[in-house]
Motif scaffolding. Structure first.
Motif, mmCIF file in Angstrom:
data_model
loop_
_atom_site.group_PDB
_atom_site.id
_atom_site.type_symbol
_atom_site.label_atom_id
_atom_site.label_comp_id
_atom_site.label_asym_id
_atom_site.label_seq_id
_atom_site.Cartn_x
_atom_site.Cartn_y
_atom_site.Cartn_z
ATOM 1 N N GLU A 176 -10.212 -5.916 -4.892
ATOM 2 C CA GLU A 176 -9.146 -4.943 -5.529
ATOM 3 C C GLU A 176 -7.813 -5.021 -4.560
ATOM 4 N N THR A 207 0.850 -1.415 -0.018
ATOM 5 C CA THR A 207 0.002 -0.080 0.093
ATOM 6 C C THR A 207 0.842 1.128 0.044
ATOM 7 N N CYS A 235 1.181 -0.542 -5.170
ATOM 8 C CA CYS A 235 0.496 0.732 -5.641
ATOM 9 C C CYS A 235 1.588 1.652 -6.286
ATOM 10 N N ASP A 244 -4.319 3.857 -8.097
ATOM 11 C CA ASP A 244 -5.020 4.098 -7.055
ATOM 12 C C ASP A 244 -5.259 2.832 -6.191
ATOM 13 N N ASP A 245 -5.128 1.665 -6.593
ATOM 14 C CA ASP A 245 -5.292 0.577 -5.951
ATOM 15 C C ASP A 245 -4.210 -0.441 -5.914
ATOM 16 N N ARG A 282 -2.131 -3.658 -7.102
ATOM 17 C CA ARG A 282 -1.954 -4.343 -8.366
ATOM 18 C C ARG A 282 -0.847 -5.474 -8.157
ATOM 19 N N GLU A 293 -7.032 -5.280 -1.313
ATOM 20 C CA GLU A 293 -7.123 -4.570 -0.015
ATOM 21 C C GLU A 293 -6.643 -5.422 0.968
#
Length: 151
Positions: free
Chosen positions: A85, A16, A115, A47-48, A50, A87
């Motif tokens: 996604e 993150t 990210c 944005d998220d 990957r 998270e």
């Protein structure tokens, strides 16, 4: 015939983590200094989270807890994580029942979640010594993983 493109990708070990723009620029400058033959050095901020893998070279996935092959349960774990996604990367390893996360699995060749990605295209280098990464990690303010991707 199309010549394959190779990317040397540096990804923070914390999926993150996203550096500030000035940190990303300083890290890109440090990578360019380290790899002057690279066709291009750039970075991406997403944005998220990957999943960034080795592309065509993807070979194996091993559980970090027991050392067994994780290919049998990894696809369904990835599907569940992708629904949110990425998270939450936590997973119970079906091979041994232990708690781990998708980023801790041992990917061969290396892969990682993130990210942020710092990318050197067609750098023409072999393995990077850990000490070569020190200026880049200092600029970013975090440790990184190296992923080599061929497309």
């Amino acid at each position: 015939m199309k010549v394959p493109t190779s990317h040397l990708i540096l990804i923070p070990t914390d999926p993150t983590y996203v550096p500030h723009d000035d940190q990303a620029e300083a890290a890109a400058d440090a990578l360019e200094t380290l790899l002057p033959a690279a066709r291009e050095v750039s970075y991406d901020m997403f944005d998220d989270v990957r999943f960034i893998d080795a592309g065509e070279a993807f070979e194996a996935i091993t559980c970090p807890l027991c050392g067994k092959d994780a290919h049998g349960w990894w696809p369904s774990a990835m599907d569940r994580a992708a629904e949110n996604e990425f998270e939450d990367l936590a997973v119970v390893a079906a091979c041994c029942g232990g708690q781990t996360n998708l980023n801790a699995l041992i990917y061969q060749p290396a892969a990682s979640f993130g990210c942020f990605a710092l990318v050197a295209t067609n750098a023409g280098v072999g393995k990077l010594a850990p000490e070569a990464l020190v200026p880049i990690e200092a600029a970013l303010g975090c440790a990184v993983r190296v992923v080599r991707q061929k497309i």
